[in-house]
Design an enzyme around this catalytic site. Structure first.
Site, PDB file in Angstrom:
ATOM      1  N   GLY A   1      -1.190   2.293  -0.931  1.00 50.28           N
ATOM      2  CA  GLY A   1      -2.040   1.100  -0.927  1.00 50.28           C
ATOM      3  C   GLY A   1      -3.144   1.219  -1.967  1.00 50.28           C
ATOM      4  O   GLY A   1      -3.289   2.246  -2.635  1.00 50.28           O
ATOM      5  N   GLU A   2      -3.931   0.182  -2.112  1.00 49.78           N
ATOM      6  CA  GLU A   2      -4.966   0.164  -3.156  1.00 49.78           C
ATOM      7  C   GLU A   2      -6.032   1.235  -2.918  1.00 49.78           C
ATOM      8  O   GLU A   2      -6.392   1.971  -3.835  1.00 49.78           O
ATOM      9  CB  GLU A   2      -5.605  -1.237  -3.244  1.00 49.78           C
ATOM     10  CG  GLU A   2      -4.638  -2.337  -3.672  1.00 49.78           C
ATOM     11  CD  GLU A   2      -4.033  -2.118  -5.061  1.00 49.78           C
ATOM     12  OE1 GLU A   2      -4.596  -1.354  -5.860  1.00 49.78           O
ATOM     13  OE2 GLU A   2      -2.971  -2.713  -5.340  1.00 49.78           O
TER      14      GLU A   2
ATOM     15  N   ARG B   1       5.975   5.755   4.175  1.00 47.29           N
ATOM     16  CA  ARG B   1       7.320   5.265   4.519  1.00 47.29           C
ATOM     17  C   ARG B   1       8.236   5.197   3.306  1.00 47.29           C
ATOM     18  O   ARG B   1       9.410   4.894   3.428  1.00 47.29           O
ATOM     19  CB  ARG B   1       7.229   3.893   5.171  1.00 47.29           C
ATOM     20  CG  ARG B   1       6.636   2.804   4.302  1.00 47.29           C
ATOM     21  CD  ARG B   1       6.773   1.455   4.981  1.00 47.29           C
ATOM     22  NE  ARG B   1       5.876   0.462   4.414  1.00 47.29           N
ATOM     23  CZ  ARG B   1       5.806  -0.789   4.815  1.00 47.29           C
ATOM     24  NH1 ARG B   1       6.572  -1.199   5.799  1.00 47.29           N
ATOM     25  NH2 ARG B   1       4.972  -1.623   4.255  1.00 47.29           N
ATOM     26  N   ARG B   2       7.657   5.387   2.101  1.00 49.15           N
ATOM     27  CA  ARG B   2       8.510   5.281   0.911  1.00 49.15           C
ATOM     28  C   ARG B   2       8.087   6.281  -0.154  1.00 49.15           C
ATOM     29  O   ARG B   2       6.939   6.739  -0.177  1.00 49.15           O
ATOM     30  CB  ARG B   2       8.491   3.869   0.347  1.00 49.15           C
ATOM     31  CG  ARG B   2       7.140   3.412  -0.141  1.00 49.15           C
ATOM     32  CD  ARG B   2       7.142   1.911  -0.365  1.00 49.15           C
ATOM     33  NE  ARG B   2       5.816   1.413  -0.688  1.00 49.15           N
ATOM     34  CZ  ARG B   2       5.336   1.310  -1.913  1.00 49.15           C
ATOM     35  NH1 ARG B   2       6.054   1.688  -2.955  1.00 49.15           N
ATOM     36  NH2 ARG B   2       4.125   0.817  -2.126  1.00 49.15           N
TER      37      ARG B   2
ATOM     38  N   GLY C   1      -3.084   0.526   6.712  1.00 50.93           N
ATOM     39  CA  GLY C   1      -3.560  -0.749   7.231  1.00 50.93           C
ATOM     40  C   GLY C   1      -2.702  -1.887   6.727  1.00 50.93           C
ATOM     41  O   GLY C   1      -1.997  -1.770   5.736  1.00 50.93           O
TER      42      GLY C   1
ATOM     43  N   TYR D   1      -9.361  -8.555  14.025  1.00 57.57           N
ATOM     44  CA  TYR D   1      -9.494  -7.533  12.978  1.00 57.57           C
ATOM     45  C   TYR D   1     -10.559  -6.500  13.355  1.00 57.57           C
ATOM     46  O   TYR D   1     -10.289  -5.300  13.408  1.00 57.57           O
ATOM     47  CB  TYR D   1      -9.833  -8.216  11.645  1.00 57.57           C
ATOM     48  CG  TYR D   1      -9.968  -7.258  10.483  1.00 57.57           C
ATOM     49  CD1 TYR D   1      -8.844  -6.779   9.821  1.00 57.57           C
ATOM     50  CD2 TYR D   1     -11.220  -6.828  10.043  1.00 57.57           C
ATOM     51  CE1 TYR D   1      -8.954  -5.900   8.751  1.00 57.57           C
ATOM     52  CE2 TYR D   1     -11.347  -5.949   8.974  1.00 57.57           C
ATOM     53  CZ  TYR D   1     -10.214  -5.487   8.330  1.00 57.57           C
ATOM     54  OH  TYR D   1     -10.329  -4.611   7.279  1.00 57.57           O
TER      55      TYR D   1
ATOM     56  N   LYS E   1     -10.036  -2.544  14.685  1.00 61.21           N
ATOM     57  CA  LYS E   1     -10.702  -1.472  13.927  1.00 61.21           C
ATOM     58  C   LYS E   1     -11.588  -0.647  14.866  1.00 61.21           C
ATOM     59  O   LYS E   1     -11.602   0.588  14.815  1.00 61.21           O
ATOM     60  CB  LYS E   1     -11.554  -2.058  12.792  1.00 61.21           C
ATOM     61  CG  LYS E   1     -10.757  -2.731  11.705  1.00 61.21           C
ATOM     62  CD  LYS E   1      -9.958  -1.719  10.924  1.00 61.21           C
ATOM     63  CE  LYS E   1      -9.167  -2.328   9.796  1.00 61.21           C
ATOM     64  NZ  LYS E   1      -8.139  -1.441   9.279  1.00 61.21           N
TER      65      LYS E   1
ATOM     66  N   LEU F   1     -13.502  -5.108  -0.140  1.00 61.98           N
ATOM     67  CA  LEU F   1     -13.081  -4.214  -1.215  1.00 61.98           C
ATOM     68  C   LEU F   1     -12.823  -4.985  -2.505  1.00 61.98           C
ATOM     69  O   LEU F   1     -12.067  -5.958  -2.513  1.00 61.98           O
ATOM     70  CB  LEU F   1     -11.799  -3.454  -0.825  1.00 61.98           C
ATOM     71  CG  LEU F   1     -11.911  -2.480   0.343  1.00 61.98           C
ATOM     72  CD1 LEU F   1     -10.560  -1.817   0.618  1.00 61.98           C
ATOM     73  CD2 LEU F   1     -12.974  -1.423   0.084  1.00 61.98           C
TER      74      LEU F   1
ATOM     75  N   ARG G   1      -2.597 -11.689  -3.349  1.00 56.67           N
ATOM     76  CA  ARG G   1      -3.301 -12.217  -2.182  1.00 56.67           C
ATOM     77  C   ARG G   1      -4.291 -13.258  -2.707  1.00 56.67           C
ATOM     78  O   ARG G   1      -5.423 -12.917  -3.067  1.00 56.67           O
ATOM     79  CB  ARG G   1      -4.050 -11.096  -1.444  1.00 56.67           C
ATOM     80  CG  ARG G   1      -3.131 -10.127  -0.712  1.00 56.67           C
ATOM     81  CD  ARG G   1      -3.930  -9.200   0.203  1.00 56.67           C
ATOM     82  NE  ARG G   1      -3.106  -8.112   0.689  1.00 56.67           N
ATOM     83  CZ  ARG G   1      -3.575  -7.050   1.330  1.00 56.67           C
ATOM     84  NH1 ARG G   1      -4.871  -6.939   1.577  1.00 56.67           N
ATOM     85  NH2 ARG G   1      -2.778  -6.093   1.734  1.00 56.67           N
TER      86      ARG G   1
HETATM   87  N1  LIG Z   1      -9.333  -5.325   1.789  1.00 57.06           N
HETATM   88  C1  LIG Z   1     -10.575  -5.209   2.198  1.00 57.06           C
HETATM   89  O1  LIG Z   1     -11.487  -5.918   1.745  1.00 57.06           O
HETATM   90  C2  LIG Z   1     -10.934  -4.148   3.236  1.00 57.06           C
HETATM   91  C3  LIG Z   1     -12.254  -4.010   3.607  1.00 57.06           C
HETATM   92  C4  LIG Z   1     -12.594  -3.008   4.515  1.00 57.06           C
HETATM   93  C5  LIG Z   1     -11.615  -2.205   5.053  1.00 57.06           C
HETATM   94  N2  LIG Z   1     -10.316  -2.379   4.709  1.00 57.06           N
HETATM   95  C6  LIG Z   1      -9.313  -1.505   5.312  1.00 57.06           C
HETATM   96  O2  LIG Z   1      -8.966  -0.486   4.406  1.00 57.06           O
HETATM   97  C7  LIG Z   1      -7.631  -0.040   4.678  1.00 57.06           C
HETATM   98  C8  LIG Z   1      -6.842   0.007   3.395  1.00 57.06           C
HETATM   99  O3  LIG Z   1      -6.887  -1.241   2.758  1.00 57.06           O
HETATM  100  P1  LIG Z   1      -6.050  -1.503   1.414  1.00 57.06           P
HETATM  101  O4  LIG Z   1      -6.476  -2.835   0.926  1.00 57.06           O
HETATM  102  O5  LIG Z   1      -6.131  -0.310   0.557  1.00 57.06           O
HETATM  103  O6  LIG Z   1      -4.573  -1.610   2.035  1.00 57.06           O
HETATM  104  P2  LIG Z   1      -3.180  -1.868   1.278  1.00 57.06           P
HETATM  105  O7  LIG Z   1      -3.359  -1.908  -0.185  1.00 57.06           O
HETATM  106  O8  LIG Z   1      -2.561  -3.057   1.936  1.00 57.06           O
HETATM  107  O9  LIG Z   1      -2.350  -0.542   1.653  1.00 57.06           O
HETATM  108  C9  LIG Z   1      -1.996  -0.274   2.972  1.00 57.06           C
HETATM  109  C10 LIG Z   1      -1.252   1.030   3.118  1.00 57.06           C
HETATM  110  O10 LIG Z   1      -0.715   1.088   4.465  1.00 57.06           O
HETATM  111  C11 LIG Z   1       0.710   1.196   4.393  1.00 57.06           C
HETATM  112  N3  LIG Z   1       1.377   0.342   5.385  1.00 57.06           N
HETATM  113  C12 LIG Z   1       1.131  -0.976   5.636  1.00 57.06           C
HETATM  114  N4  LIG Z   1       1.999  -1.431   6.549  1.00 57.06           N
HETATM  115  C13 LIG Z   1       2.812  -0.398   6.870  1.00 57.06           C
HETATM  116  C14 LIG Z   1       3.930  -0.241   7.749  1.00 57.06           C
HETATM  117  N5  LIG Z   1       4.381  -1.258   8.490  1.00 57.06           N
HETATM  118  N6  LIG Z   1       4.535   0.964   7.821  1.00 57.06           N
HETATM  119  C15 LIG Z   1       4.087   2.005   7.069  1.00 57.06           C
HETATM  120  N7  LIG Z   1       3.040   1.933   6.214  1.00 57.06           N
HETATM  121  C16 LIG Z   1       2.413   0.734   6.124  1.00 57.06           C
HETATM  122  C17 LIG Z   1       1.093   0.682   3.006  1.00 57.06           C
HETATM  123  O11 LIG Z   1       2.365   1.213   2.662  1.00 57.06           O
HETATM  124  P3  LIG Z   1       3.364   0.383   1.673  1.00 57.06           P
HETATM  125  O12 LIG Z   1       2.759   0.534   0.299  1.00 57.06           O
HETATM  126  O13 LIG Z   1       4.649   1.054   1.822  1.00 57.06           O
HETATM  127  O14 LIG Z   1       3.326  -1.042   2.138  1.00 57.06           O
HETATM  128  C18 LIG Z   1      -0.062   1.186   2.162  1.00 57.06           C
HETATM  129  O15 LIG Z   1       0.116   2.545   1.855  1.00 57.06           O
HETATM  130  C19 LIG Z   1      -7.068  -1.019   5.711  1.00 57.06           C
HETATM  131  O16 LIG Z   1      -7.121  -0.425   6.975  1.00 57.06           O
HETATM  132  C20 LIG Z   1      -8.013  -2.202   5.626  1.00 57.06           C
HETATM  133  O17 LIG Z   1      -8.099  -2.907   6.845  1.00 57.06           O
HETATM  134  C21 LIG Z   1      -9.954  -3.326   3.783  1.00 57.06           C
END
Ligand SMILES: NC(=O)c1ccc[n+]([C@@H]2O[C@H](COP(=O)([O-])OP(=O)(O)OC[C@H]3O[C@@H](n4cnc5c(N)ncnc54)[C@H](OP(=O)(O)O)[C@@H]3O)[C@@H](O)[C@H]2O)c1
Length: 229
Positions: free
Chosen positions: A14-15, A38-39, A80, A130, A134, A157, A165
């Site tokens: 993920g990011e 998972r990959r 996530g 959400y 958390k 983020l 998105r």
């Molecule tokens: N976006 C925001 O503004 C924000 C703000 C605060 C906190 N957060 C939290 O920060 C965390 C990371 O955010 P991010 O934006 O970096 O997330 P992201 O880019 O969506 O990456 C999510 C990661 O989780 C894995 N994942 C998701 N669904 C899965 C599944 N069904 N089975 C196995 N692995 C799975 C993904 O694997 P794949 O690559 O294989 O899909 C990826 O490695 C999250 O918990 C999010 O809620 C986000």
């Protein structure tokens, strides 16, 4: 600083996970990085090939994969999803079940310091799915009694996301041109700032127990890391 840490990262595709991995790779204090997901990802850069080991798991059958969690003393969890992507049930499955399952195995496998990427507003009693999930995840991990548990609660983020998105992209554009200019720490967290803070925090103190890092604490830590380089 000890330089024989083995870190394990879940959510490394993920990011946030990618930004964190980029930081971890640079630091000699992390001698090896185990990537559980998972990959499989094909890394072209040598430093990634030399320093990382990928292990694939099925998070729905996570208890079958204890061995995948062995050998690391530090765990970084960046797993996530979103309700938009996975639905309400799917969101709870990833953001609670998968994270709690991974943490349980990490503990069994000897992890001493667990870093959990949570979110601003996390609250187990929240009316919003959400922030409620958390908060519940934070509570479940707190009860696992890691030697040290670091919970990060970043704000929105700021990242150039590979995945499309549209709402997030639109919100980022608005924020970049308004709030971020005046008060960058108020509602945003650049992904590199978060990654630096998480990477560096392992080495900040010898404290044990649970610590919750809000957005200001994340910015402070990232700044400390930069000035120590
Ligand atoms: N976006 C925001 O503004 C924000 C703000 C605060 C906190 N957060 C939290 O920060 C965390 C990371 O955010 P991010 O934006 O970096 O997330 P992201 O880019 O969506 O990456 C999510 C990661 O989780 C894995 N994942 C998701 N669904 C899965 C599944 N069904 N089975 C196995 N692995 C799975 C993904 O694997 P794949 O690559 O294989 O899909 C990826 O490695 C999250 O918990 C999010 O809620 C986000």
């Amino acid at each position: 600083m000890s330089n024989d840490h083995v870190a394990l990262v879940t959510g490394y595709t993920g990011e946030s996970g990618k930004a964190l991995l980029k930081e971890l790779i640079k630091h000699p204090q992390y001698k090896k990085i185990i990537l559980v997901g998972r990959r499989h990802v094909d890394y072209s850069e040598n430093k990634y090939k030399e320093k990382t080991e990928q292990r694939q798991v099925d998070f729905d059958k996570i208890d079958d994969y204890l061995d995948a969690f062995r050998g690391a003393d530090i765990h970084f969890c960046c797993l996530g999803t979103t309700k938009g992507k996975a639905g309400a049930e799917g969101f709870r499955r990833v953001d609670f079940d998968y994270i709690v399952g991974a943490a349980r195995l990490a503990k069994q496998a000897g992890c001493r310091h667990f870093h959990l990427l949570s979110s601003q507003g996390a609250d187990a009693h929240s009316l919003f799915l959400y922030t409620q999930v958390k908060g519940q995840t934070e509570t479940a991990l707190t009860q696992m009694s890691f030697d040290r548990l670091s919970i990060y609660r970043p704000a929105f983020l700021m990242v150039d996301r590979e995945e499309n998105r549209p709402f997030e992209r639109f919100a980022q554009t608005v924020i970049r041109n308004t709030v971020q200019r005046v008060a960058p720490e108020l509602i945003t967290t650049p992904i590199e700032v978060l990654a630096r803070a998480m990477c560096y925090n392992t080495f900040t103190t010898n404290q044990s127990g649970v610590e919750v890092l809000n957005n200001h604490a994340i910015f402070r830590l990232a700044g400390q890391q930069q000035s120590s380089e």
